[in-house]
Design a protein around this motif. Structure first.
Motif, PDB file in Angstrom:
ATOM      1  N   GLN A 187     -20.271   1.050 -22.015  1.00 38.05           N
ATOM      2  CA  GLN A 187     -19.587   1.745 -23.096  1.00 38.05           C
ATOM      3  C   GLN A 187     -19.923   3.230 -23.032  1.00 38.05           C
ATOM      4  OE1 GLN A 187     -20.849  -0.415 -26.597  1.00 38.05           O
ATOM      5  NE2 GLN A 187     -18.929  -1.541 -26.582  1.00 38.05           N
ATOM      6  N   VAL A 188     -18.873   4.049 -23.173  1.00 40.13           N
ATOM      7  CA  VAL A 188     -19.030   5.499 -23.089  1.00 40.13           C
ATOM      8  C   VAL A 188     -18.240   6.156 -24.209  1.00 40.13           C
ATOM      9  CG1 VAL A 188     -19.419   5.556 -20.590  1.00 40.13           C
ATOM     10  CG2 VAL A 188     -17.088   5.673 -21.480  1.00 40.13           C
ATOM     11  N   ARG A 189     -18.539   7.429 -24.420  1.00 41.11           N
ATOM     12  CA  ARG A 189     -17.821   8.238 -25.400  1.00 41.11           C
ATOM     13  C   ARG A 189     -17.430   9.555 -24.748  1.00 41.11           C
ATOM     14  NH1 ARG A 189     -21.208  12.335 -27.547  1.00 41.11           N
ATOM     15  NH2 ARG A 189     -23.339  12.109 -26.843  1.00 41.11           N
ATOM     16  N   LEU A 190     -16.398  10.172 -25.299  1.00 37.04           N
ATOM     17  CA  LEU A 190     -15.959  11.465 -24.803  1.00 37.04           C
ATOM     18  C   LEU A 190     -16.648  12.563 -25.596  1.00 37.04           C
ATOM     19  CD1 LEU A 190     -13.912  12.822 -22.843  1.00 37.04           C
ATOM     20  CD2 LEU A 190     -12.369  12.978 -24.800  1.00 37.04           C
ATOM     21  N   THR A 191     -17.182  13.541 -24.902  1.00 40.40           N
ATOM     22  CA  THR A 191     -17.795  14.693 -25.557  1.00 40.40           C
ATOM     23  C   THR A 191     -16.731  15.779 -25.712  1.00 40.40           C
ATOM     24  OG1 THR A 191     -18.494  15.671 -23.467  1.00 40.40           O
ATOM     25  CG2 THR A 191     -20.052  14.160 -24.536  1.00 40.40           C
TER      26      THR A 191
ATOM     27  N   ASP B 238     -16.494  18.647 -24.552  1.00 36.52           N
ATOM     28  CA  ASP B 238     -16.202  19.393 -23.319  1.00 36.52           C
ATOM     29  C   ASP B 238     -15.510  18.543 -22.257  1.00 36.52           C
ATOM     30  OD1 ASP B 238     -18.327  17.807 -22.563  1.00 36.52           O
ATOM     31  OD2 ASP B 238     -19.519  19.435 -21.732  1.00 36.52           O
ATOM     32  N   GLY B 239     -15.168  17.277 -22.571  1.00 38.98           N
ATOM     33  CA  GLY B 239     -14.405  16.444 -21.652  1.00 38.98           C
ATOM     34  C   GLY B 239     -15.215  15.587 -20.711  1.00 38.98           C
ATOM     35  N   THR B 240     -16.501  15.466 -20.941  1.00 40.00           N
ATOM     36  CA  THR B 240     -17.329  14.615 -20.089  1.00 40.00           C
ATOM     37  C   THR B 240     -17.572  13.291 -20.790  1.00 40.00           C
ATOM     38  OG1 THR B 240     -19.375  15.539 -20.999  1.00 40.00           O
ATOM     39  CG2 THR B 240     -18.495  16.564 -19.008  1.00 40.00           C
ATOM     40  N   LEU B 241     -17.888  12.287 -19.992  1.00 39.10           N
ATOM     41  CA  LEU B 241     -18.229  10.980 -20.535  1.00 39.10           C
ATOM     42  C   LEU B 241     -19.743  10.884 -20.674  1.00 39.10           C
ATOM     43  CD1 LEU B 241     -15.878   8.584 -18.542  1.00 39.10           C
ATOM     44  CD2 LEU B 241     -15.644   9.369 -20.891  1.00 39.10           C
TER      45      LEU B 241
END
Length: 124
Positions: free
Chosen positions: A81-85, A87-90
């Protein structure tokens, strides 16, 4: 009666529309693999996607200022599971991110007249 395109967008319809977008964006990525050509497949922590989907969010509702509107982008990449920051990074979702109340807020606040995010290849 007011034409449909001139009616005020209520909170319920906005949430329904955003929910539909959350379903439609991964479907669009699955239907358009050429849009993701050249991606290395590594959506790890702190990496910027080689091919991303630009998304511009404009707050035109007139009831809430940008500081009151938040975007949440979470999903799965490489089996985690990841989220978007902003600045566009995971970044990986981690229990250590929880505060004393047991909750985490991964909100991305709107800024200026338009907020542009780069959505990397991920499911969600």
């Amino acid at each position: 009666m007011t034409p449909r395109h001139q009616r005020t967008l209520g909170r319920r319809k906005l949430l329904l529309t955003l929910g539909g977008a959350a379903v439609a964006l991964p479907a669009a990525a699955a239907l358009a693999p050429h849009a993701l050509a050249g991606q290395s497949g590594e959506g790890g922590s702190g990496t910027k996607a080689a091919a991303s989907l630009p998304l511009t969010i404009v707050n035109n509702n007139g009831s809430f200022d940008n500081a009151s509107v938040h975007v949440y982008v979470v999903g799965n990449a490489d089996g985690r599971q990841v989220r978007l920051t902003p600045d566009g990074t995971l970044a990986p979702i981690d229990l250590a991110d929880n505060g004393a109340d047991g909750f985490t807020d991964y909100a991305i606040s709107l800024s200026g007249n338009e907020t542009t995010l780069s959505l990397p290849h991920m499911s969600g």
